[in-house]
Design an enzyme around this catalytic site. Structure first.
Site, PDB file in Angstrom:
ATOM      1  N   GLU A  29      -2.194  -5.449  -3.429  1.00 16.37           N
ATOM      2  CA  GLU A  29      -1.214  -4.642  -2.696  1.00 16.37           C
ATOM      3  C   GLU A  29      -0.140  -5.542  -2.086  1.00 16.37           C
ATOM      4  OE1 GLU A  29      -3.752  -0.702  -1.325  1.00 16.37           O
ATOM      5  OE2 GLU A  29      -3.621  -2.398   0.054  1.00 16.37           O
TER       6      GLU A  29
ATOM      7  N   ASP B  67       0.832  -1.203   0.000  1.00 15.21           N
ATOM      8  CA  ASP B  67       0.000   0.000   0.000  1.00 15.21           C
ATOM      9  C   ASP B  67       0.868   1.254   0.000  1.00 15.21           C
ATOM     10  OD1 ASP B  67      -2.638   1.476   0.531  1.00 15.21           O
ATOM     11  OD2 ASP B  67      -1.459   2.046   2.279  1.00 15.21           O
TER      12      ASP B  67
END
Length: 229
Positions: A116, A44
């Site tokens: 992610e 992320d």
């Protein structure tokens, strides 16, 4: 995971040197043992940085607020889930029995988190340059489609931000006519934009609606939008 991991790697455009990282990135917390949450955290951060860097370079005149909104659209869960589905990522996830029964392999949040985690895994496996390369390749279509006109906003706001990005005077709206009885009126508004030779028109049940219609027409006349948005 019945599907071949080699097939997934071909779709991702990257072959892991450490297969354990790939497997970990695909392991949801509902599955016994270690899971992908730490890799997701790392991915992320990398995703936000790479997206921010790309937008900074692509839109040199954009203000901080505009860049933040564009990045939010680029890295939101819905966008990531669409990418993940394009890779058939759900076929490769390691899920607990409860998530399998409830269709977790189709859930947007689980798919986005796994993507992610894959970014984090690629970073650990091959470094930042490769992680950046893959992220930019995956997001290339979305990046190309972005403009400084935020289509999640109303036409008046989109027009104002577009004109501000060009250093041009803000639009002027004038009510040119009001027709109908007091309980059922129709407002007619014209929008004057310095970049246009002619004013655009709008009509609606209120002045606000008429102004929005006129602003939308101005965006089309400016070539910013195609009228089907």
């Amino acid at each position: 995971m019945s599907a071949s991991l080699a097939r997934l790697e071909r779709q991702l455009g990257y072959t892991f040197q450490n297969q354990d990282l790939l497997i970990l990135a695909l392991t949801h917390r509902s599955f016994a043992g270690r899971n992908n949450e730490r890799l997701e955290f790392l991915g992320d951060a990398i995703l936000n940085f790479v997206a921010g860097e790309a937008l900074f370079e692509r839109f040199p005149q954009a203000r901080e607020g505009q860049l933040s909104r564009l990045r939010a659209r680029l890295v939101k869960g819905e966008t990531l889930a669409v990418l993940a589905r394009g890779f058939d990522l759900g076929e490769y996830l390691r899920l607990g029995s409860g998530e399998l029964k409830s269709g977790g392999f189709r859930r947007e949040s689980i798919l986005a988190d796994a993507l992610e985690a894959l970014i984090g895994g690629i970073y650990l496996d091959a470094g930042m340059d490769m992680a950046r390369q893959r992220v930019l390749a995956w997001l290339s279509n979305e990046l190309e489609s972005l403009t400084l006109v935020d289509t999640n906003k109303d036409p008046k706001t989109r027009l104002q931000e577009f004109l501000q990005s060009r250093g041009t005077d803000l639009p002027r709206y004038d009510v040119v006519d009001i027709q109908g009885e007091p309980h059922c009126r129709t407002f007619f508004v014209q929008c004057e934009v310095a970049l246009l030779n002619e004013n655009t028109q709008g009509q609606g049940a209120s002045r606000r609606i008429a102004e929005q219609v006129a602003a939308a027409a101005a965006l089309v006349a400016l070539g910013v939008e195609n009228g089907n948005d």
